[in-house]
Design a protein around this motif. Structure first.
Motif, mmCIF file in Angstrom:
data_model
loop_
_atom_site.group_PDB
_atom_site.id
_atom_site.type_symbol
_atom_site.label_atom_id
_atom_site.label_comp_id
_atom_site.label_asym_id
_atom_site.label_seq_id
_atom_site.Cartn_x
_atom_site.Cartn_y
_atom_site.Cartn_z
ATOM 1 N N PHE A 131 -5.600 3.235 -0.789
ATOM 2 C CA PHE A 131 -4.865 2.347 -1.325
ATOM 3 C C PHE A 131 -3.362 2.776 -0.963
ATOM 4 N N VAL A 132 -2.789 3.874 -1.098
ATOM 5 C CA VAL A 132 -1.451 4.236 -0.472
ATOM 6 C C VAL A 132 -1.281 4.072 1.107
ATOM 7 N N GLY A 133 -2.543 4.060 1.908
ATOM 8 C CA GLY A 133 -2.572 3.896 3.129
ATOM 9 C C GLY A 133 -2.482 2.546 3.542
ATOM 10 N N ILE A 134 -3.248 1.617 2.669
ATOM 11 C CA ILE A 134 -2.944 0.360 3.018
ATOM 12 C C ILE A 134 -1.731 -0.291 2.886
ATOM 13 N N TYR A 135 -0.947 0.236 1.751
ATOM 14 C CA TYR A 135 0.307 -0.239 1.614
ATOM 15 C C TYR A 135 1.277 -0.043 2.681
ATOM 16 N N PHE A 136 1.245 1.018 3.336
ATOM 17 C CA PHE A 136 2.072 1.465 4.581
ATOM 18 C C PHE A 136 1.594 0.742 5.776
ATOM 19 N N GLU A 137 0.438 0.667 5.850
ATOM 20 C CA GLU A 137 -0.288 0.083 7.176
ATOM 21 C C GLU A 137 -0.247 -1.360 7.169
ATOM 22 N N GLU A 138 0.099 -2.008 6.047
ATOM 23 C CA GLU A 138 0.043 -3.508 5.820
ATOM 24 C C GLU A 138 1.669 -3.818 6.137
ATOM 25 N N ARG A 139 2.524 -2.720 5.650
ATOM 26 C CA ARG A 139 3.880 -2.975 5.849
ATOM 27 C C ARG A 139 4.270 -2.861 7.517
ATOM 28 N N ASP A 140 3.695 -1.961 8.217
ATOM 29 C CA ASP A 140 3.778 -2.085 9.538
ATOM 30 C C ASP A 140 3.193 -3.091 10.366
ATOM 31 N N LEU A 141 2.079 -3.432 9.670
ATOM 32 C CA LEU A 141 1.623 -4.784 10.443
ATOM 33 C C LEU A 141 2.262 -5.979 10.322
ATOM 34 N N VAL A 142 3.027 -6.002 9.174
ATOM 35 C CA VAL A 142 3.941 -7.252 9.111
ATOM 36 C C VAL A 142 4.805 -7.167 10.134
ATOM 37 N N ASP A 143 5.356 -5.817 10.240
ATOM 38 C CA ASP A 143 6.434 -5.816 11.089
ATOM 39 C C ASP A 143 6.067 -5.840 12.510
ATOM 40 N N LEU A 144 4.884 -5.671 13.000
ATOM 41 C CA LEU A 144 4.390 -5.896 14.263
ATOM 42 C C LEU A 144 3.867 -7.385 14.487
ATOM 43 N N PHE A 145 3.204 -7.940 13.552
ATOM 44 C CA PHE A 145 2.747 -9.218 13.960
ATOM 45 C C PHE A 145 3.507 -10.487 13.261
ATOM 46 N N GLY A 146 4.649 -10.128 12.207
ATOM 47 C CA GLY A 146 5.523 -10.863 11.558
ATOM 48 C C GLY A 146 4.559 -12.238 10.876
ATOM 49 N N ASP A 147 4.860 -13.303 10.835
ATOM 50 C CA ASP A 147 4.051 -14.421 10.304
ATOM 51 C C ASP A 147 2.714 -14.349 10.362
ATOM 52 N N ASP A 148 2.256 -13.945 11.691
ATOM 53 C CA ASP A 148 0.751 -14.091 11.797
ATOM 54 C C ASP A 148 -0.028 -13.284 10.860
#
Length: 263
Positions: free
Chosen positions: A211-228
């Protein structure tokens, strides 16, 4: 890079992958108490406090290696000293070795929390755990198994090809949950016909780390893909498939949706 060096890089990537593959197969036996010479409950219990501290330290070693080396800032620094083509293979190799250390030094804590006496039901529960491992493996192939574990990079390096453009896509499982690999691990760890204190500790700590990893990964994925990715996150649940899928996400090619930041 000279051709001989490229061959050595390929050999290094292959060895790293084979070590990973052997390690993950051992992990199945370690968690499910199958075949392997030492599983999660093998051995005699020692002092409870010592076992707890040793096991927590072993899981912390894996978590620190797995998280720190996945950070973009670390990779930028690290690839100043090693070729970018072996960055993923090195990550996979060190993650595998940290797991080998955990298997080797794990201290049994064999007090039983629950035990299913019915043999047929126990077999079904073990089958559910194996199903979790199957979800893990098939999820990696649904995206790009060989890129995820470093082989694609060393093969492209040998042929002097630039890395292929990553794509944002959501095949099969990814239509129902955003993190099927992590879901598979959780199923594999918790579906146990006999749950000892040691197994419970392993499952609880690794689930918390997920769950900690998901939090940081999703933050990075939002930075990478934005609104998608924001739209994908709104449409598809994180781990439990309770939202209705509305079709394949199609967007500008960049990177597979499965979490490559924490790997």
């Amino acid at each position: 890079m000279p051709h001989m060096t490229r061959l050595l890089v390929l050999f290094y990537g292959l060895i790293s992958y084979l070590i990973f593959f052997a390690t993950i197969l051992y992990a199945i036996g370690f968690v499910d108490r199958l075949i392997v010479p030492k599983h999660i409950d093998t051995g005699l219990d020692g002092p409870w406090a010592t076992a707890l501290l040793v096991n927590l330290a072993l899981m912390l070693i894996f978590a620190v290696q797995h998280s720190v080396m996945a950070r973009k800032s670390f990779k930028r620094w690290w690839t100043q000293y090693i070729p970018a083509s072996v960055e993923r293979s090195t990550y996979v190799l060190l993650a595998s070795l940290s797991l080998v250390l955990l298997f080797w030094q794990w201290q049994p804590m064999s007090a039983i929390i629950w035990h299913i006496r019915n043999e047929q039901l126990a077999t079904v529960i073990t089958g559910v755990s194996l199903l979790g491992w199957l979800i893990v493996f098939t999820s990696t192939f649904l995206i790009n198994h060989f890129e995820l574990f470093g082989l694609q990079q060393v093969i492209q390096n040998l042929s002097k090809r630039n890395p292929s453009a990553p794509t944002f896509r959501t095949p099969l499982y990814y239509q129902f949950v955003r993190h099927p690999i992590y879901l598979g691990f959780i199923i594999a760890f918790w579906a146990a016909p006999t749950m000892t204190v040691g197994h419970f500790l392993f499952a609880a700590v690794t689930t918390g780390y997920i769950f900690v990893g998901i939090y940081f990964e999703e933050r990075d994925l939002v930075d990478l893909f934005g609104d998608d990715y924001r739209r994908y996150r709104e449409r598809v649940s994180m781990l439990i498939p309770w939202r209705k899928s509305s079709g394949v996400v199609r967007s500008t090619p960049r990177k597979p949706v499965e979490l490559t930041t924490e790997r």
